[in-house]
Motif scaffolding. Structure first.
Motif, PDB file in Angstrom:
ATOM      1  N   UNK A 101       0.837  -1.198   0.000  1.00 41.44           N
ATOM      2  CA  UNK A 101       0.000   0.000   0.000  1.00 41.44           C
ATOM      3  C   UNK A 101       0.876   1.254   0.000  1.00 41.44           C
ATOM      4  N   UNK A 102       1.926   1.241   0.785  1.00 41.63           N
ATOM      5  CA  UNK A 102       2.842   2.387   0.815  1.00 41.63           C
ATOM      6  C   UNK A 102       3.469   2.593  -0.559  1.00 41.63           C
ATOM      7  N   UNK A 103       3.858   1.500  -1.208  1.00 44.45           N
ATOM      8  CA  UNK A 103       4.412   1.600  -2.565  1.00 44.45           C
ATOM      9  C   UNK A 103       3.398   2.212  -3.520  1.00 44.45           C
ATOM     10  N   UNK A 104       2.174   1.734  -3.458  1.00 46.05           N
ATOM     11  CA  UNK A 104       1.116   2.235  -4.339  1.00 46.05           C
ATOM     12  C   UNK A 104       0.858   3.722  -4.105  1.00 46.05           C
ATOM     13  N   UNK A 105       0.990   4.147  -2.859  1.00 40.89           N
ATOM     14  CA  UNK A 105       0.753   5.546  -2.510  1.00 40.89           C
ATOM     15  C   UNK A 105       1.983   6.422  -2.716  1.00 40.89           C
ATOM     16  N   UNK A 110      11.615   6.322   4.686  1.00 42.34           N
ATOM     17  CA  UNK A 110      11.568   5.239   5.671  1.00 42.34           C
ATOM     18  C   UNK A 110      10.789   5.585   6.937  1.00 42.34           C
ATOM     19  N   UNK A 111      10.934   6.807   7.433  1.00 42.39           N
ATOM     20  CA  UNK A 111      10.216   7.209   8.645  1.00 42.39           C
ATOM     21  C   UNK A 111       8.712   7.251   8.383  1.00 42.39           C
ATOM     22  N   UNK A 112       8.329   7.828   7.265  1.00 43.91           N
ATOM     23  CA  UNK A 112       6.904   7.897   6.921  1.00 43.91           C
ATOM     24  C   UNK A 112       6.324   6.508   6.697  1.00 43.91           C
ATOM     25  N   UNK A 113       7.120   5.598   6.122  1.00 43.25           N
ATOM     26  CA  UNK A 113       6.651   4.220   5.921  1.00 43.25           C
ATOM     27  C   UNK A 113       6.405   3.532   7.257  1.00 43.25           C
ATOM     28  N   UNK A 114       7.299   3.785   8.227  1.00 44.11           N
ATOM     29  CA  UNK A 114       7.138   3.196   9.553  1.00 44.11           C
ATOM     30  C   UNK A 114       5.858   3.701  10.204  1.00 44.11           C
ATOM     31  N   UNK A 115       5.615   5.010  10.107  1.00 46.45           N
ATOM     32  CA  UNK A 115       4.393   5.604  10.665  1.00 46.45           C
ATOM     33  C   UNK A 115       3.176   5.017   9.952  1.00 46.45           C
ATOM     34  N   UNK A 117       2.894   2.146   8.398  1.00 46.35           N
ATOM     35  CA  UNK A 117       2.725   0.753   8.822  1.00 46.35           C
ATOM     36  C   UNK A 117       2.056   0.682  10.189  1.00 46.35           C
ATOM     37  N   UNK A 118       2.469   1.584  11.097  1.00 50.46           N
ATOM     38  CA  UNK A 118       1.873   1.614  12.432  1.00 50.46           C
ATOM     39  C   UNK A 118       0.391   1.946  12.396  1.00 50.46           C
ATOM     40  N   UNK A 119       0.022   2.910  11.557  1.00 51.27           N
ATOM     41  CA  UNK A 119      -1.394   3.279  11.420  1.00 51.27           C
ATOM     42  C   UNK A 119      -2.188   2.101  10.857  1.00 51.27           C
ATOM     43  N   UNK A 120      -1.653   1.482   9.805  1.00 54.18           N
ATOM     44  CA  UNK A 120      -2.347   0.337   9.203  1.00 54.18           C
ATOM     45  C   UNK A 120      -2.498  -0.780  10.215  1.00 54.18           C
ATOM     46  N   UNK A 129      -2.008 -10.558  10.304  1.00 48.61           N
ATOM     47  CA  UNK A 129      -0.573 -10.290  10.098  1.00 48.61           C
ATOM     48  C   UNK A 129      -0.358  -8.845   9.707  1.00 48.61           C
ATOM     49  N   UNK A 130       0.652  -8.216  10.215  1.00 49.82           N
ATOM     50  CA  UNK A 130       0.926  -6.812   9.923  1.00 49.82           C
ATOM     51  C   UNK A 130       1.415  -6.596   8.508  1.00 49.82           C
ATOM     52  N   UNK A 131       2.005  -7.619   7.846  1.00 48.77           N
ATOM     53  CA  UNK A 131       2.458  -7.513   6.451  1.00 48.77           C
ATOM     54  C   UNK A 131       3.507  -6.523   6.291  1.00 48.77           C
TER      55      UNK A 131
END
Length: 131
Positions: A101-105, A110-115, A117-120, A129-131
């Motif tokens: 989803x992050x890739x699609x968006x 890296x920091x924004x991806x971590x945030x 992932x946490x929201x998702x 599974x967190x995926x």
């Protein structure tokens, strides 16, 4: 990846018909029999086999059904979609990971991806599974 050409679709369909026992000799009757099985006109099948361009989605659906192959396969072979586009259309709903989803968006930091992932992860039902 590039889209396939009408001539490539014609060759693919020709091979599919031969593999299924349709005689494609001038008097073999295979085109007519397949057209009947696919519920399209013989002229349409003839035009496709001559590599004279693609056809509408309804005809492609009927060809897929008559061949017993998935519509996605026919869409790729007919050049309607690229092979790599097919995978995206066939992913089961709800099966995208947070990273996909992050890739699609377009989230690459890296920091924004971590945030993200946490929201998702916080929104997923428990036990997934967190995926």
């Amino acid at each position: 990846m590039r889209r396939r050409t009408p001539q490539e679709f014609a060759a693919w369909l020709h091979d599919q018909l031969l593999a299924r026992g349709y005689s494609l000799t001038p008097r073999g009757g295979g085109q007519k029999r397949f057209a009947s099985a696919a519920q399209v006109s013989t002229a349409t099948i003839s035009r496709i086999l001559r590599g004279e361009g693609s056809t509408d989605i309804t005809v492609l659906e009927r060809i897929a059904d008559a061949l017993g192959v998935g519509l996605g396969t026919v869409l790729v072979e007919a050049g309607v979609i690229k092979p790599d586009e097919l995978g995206a259309t066939q992913r089961p709903r709800g099966q995208m990971t947070a990273d996909e989803a992050a890739d699609e968006l377009g989230i690459t930091d890296p920091t924004k991806r971590t945030v993200f992932r946490g929201v998702v992860d916080s929104l997923k039902p428990s036990g997934t599974d967190a995926g």
